[in-house]
Write an enzyme that holds these catalytic residues in place. Structure first.
Site, PDB file in Angstrom:
ATOM      1  N   ARG A  58       0.836  -1.209   0.000  1.00 42.50           N
ATOM      2  CA  ARG A  58       0.000   0.000   0.000  1.00 42.50           C
ATOM      3  C   ARG A  58       0.869   1.256   0.000  1.00 42.50           C
ATOM      4  O   ARG A  58       0.544   2.254  -0.645  1.00 42.50           O
ATOM      5  CB  ARG A  58      -0.913  -0.021   1.230  1.00 42.50           C
ATOM      6  N   HIS A  62       0.610   4.637  -2.303  1.00 39.04           N
ATOM      7  CA  HIS A  62       0.391   5.945  -1.690  1.00 39.04           C
ATOM      8  C   HIS A  62       1.546   6.901  -1.968  1.00 39.04           C
ATOM      9  O   HIS A  62       1.342   8.113  -2.055  1.00 39.04           O
ATOM     10  CB  HIS A  62       0.164   5.793  -0.183  1.00 39.04           C
ATOM     11  N   ASN A  87      -3.597   8.781   5.147  1.00 40.71           N
ATOM     12  CA  ASN A  87      -2.459   7.926   5.474  1.00 40.71           C
ATOM     13  C   ASN A  87      -2.399   7.560   6.954  1.00 40.71           C
ATOM     14  O   ASN A  87      -1.385   7.014   7.413  1.00 40.71           O
ATOM     15  CB  ASN A  87      -1.152   8.615   5.068  1.00 40.71           C
ATOM     16  N   HIS A 185      -5.729  -5.516  -2.909  1.00 41.73           N
ATOM     17  CA  HIS A 185      -6.701  -5.518  -1.814  1.00 41.73           C
ATOM     18  C   HIS A 185      -6.988  -6.936  -1.313  1.00 41.73           C
ATOM     19  O   HIS A 185      -7.683  -7.107  -0.314  1.00 41.73           O
ATOM     20  CB  HIS A 185      -8.006  -4.855  -2.257  1.00 41.73           C
TER      21      HIS A 185
END
Length: 318
Positions: A58, A62, A87, A185
């Site tokens: 992730r 990000h 975040n 995911h």
């Protein structure tokens, strides 16, 4: 693909990707053991807390979606990306710190924090039984980090297919790559505060989002009672093989059990449904995921005077 979207992707590739020197085996001569040293440090940290592996995957997303792949997400300070609400639950900073310290001990000032994020995301995937891919090196670390930019640039869980397609296109990534990257995911989790809008008072016509399987919606309501949920509760996004990096996420979407709108829309929208169906094949997903991660890791790469090799990942050099 519409002409507007094609134009948008072309302009983004020209402006956002820029000229860079990414290549496989980037540290072959300058720091021959870089990848193995990083992997050993990453694995040591993940052996203490395997949950951080999903956080590393992730983190790559990000970081690259805001300012490009330049480790801006690691910078400490007021109003930096790290402290944006989006975040707040990002994990894995300590893993990057450990990997940076380990590689600095053998090759000081050579390996960027941005490259370490890319290697760590790959190594975290492997640790979760996912496939390995070759990671390119050669990124520089950026000088800037903005919480406001993170809030503006990272796609929220209520996005539909059109919004996701446009968001990824702005970074030179295709609709197919968007669906493939969403497959991460399979090891993701969500919290009740993000799910509640789909469960309660969804809109004027439906109390609960009708795109959710009814039995699954009732289970979610038990996990997240209206207005009384525990913010520490985490719901696995993959209900079939939670915690294992595989293609079950796409089967979940076919069962109408996508946790967020941004998940379920991938199967519900005709533009992305075919890709979802094709990625149920685990071998195909694993191969395509590595390819898509290489594309993601090339977004907005800094080179030359645009960046630096940080001594410490949490602060720029002085």
């Amino acid at each position: 693909m519409g002409q507007r979207l094609k134009f948008l992707m072309l302009m983004t590739l020209m402006a956002f990707s820029g000229v860079h020197s990414l290549r496989d085996n980037y540290y072959k001569y300058s720091c021959p053991n870089a990848e193995s040293v990083i992997q050993a440090a990453v694995n040591t940290e993940l052996d203490k807390n395997l949950k951080l592996a999903a956080g590393l995957i992730r983190m790559q997303f990000h970081d690259c979606f805001v300012e490009g792949c330049d480790a801006s997400v690691l910078l400490e300070g007021p109003d930096t990306e790290k402290y944006a609400d989006v975040n707040a639950k990002l994990l894995g900073y300590e893993v990057i710190d450990a990997a940076k310290a380990a590689v600095e001990a053998v090759c000081p000032g050579i390996v960027s924090c941005a490259d370490i994020i890319a290697y760590a995301a790959r190594d975290g995937t492997v640790k979760l039984n996912g496939a390995r891919w070759e990671v390119q090196g050669g990124r520089k670390d950026g000088f800037h980090s903005s919480a406001a930019k993170a809030e503006a640039d990272l796609p929220p869980p209520e996005f539909g297919a059109s919004q996701l397609i446009e968001s990824f296109a702005k970074r030179g990534l295709s609709t197919r790559q968007m669906v493939i990257l969403s497959g991460s995911h399979t090891v993701g989790v969500g919290d009740c505060s993000k799910i509640a809008p789909r469960l309660y008072n969804f809109n004027n016509q439906h109390f609960t989002d009708p795109s959710i399987d009814p039995a699954y919606a009732e289970q979610l309501k038990k996990d997240c009672p209206q207005k009384t949920w525990n913010t520490s509760i985490e719901i696995f996004m993959d209900t079939i093989t939670p915690g294992s990096f595989d293609s079950s996420y796409y089967e979940v979407l076919k069962q109408k059990k996508g946790l967020f709108t941004s998940d379920q829309t991938l199967f519900d929208d005709a533009r992305t449904r075919g890709t979802v169906n094709s990625l149920v094949n685990n071998g195909r997903f694993q191969k395509k995921f590595g390819e898509a991660m290489r594309a993601l890791a090339a977004v907005g790469v800094k080179s030359g005077s645009q960046g630096e090799i940080r001594k410490y990942c949490r602060s720029v050099n002085y």
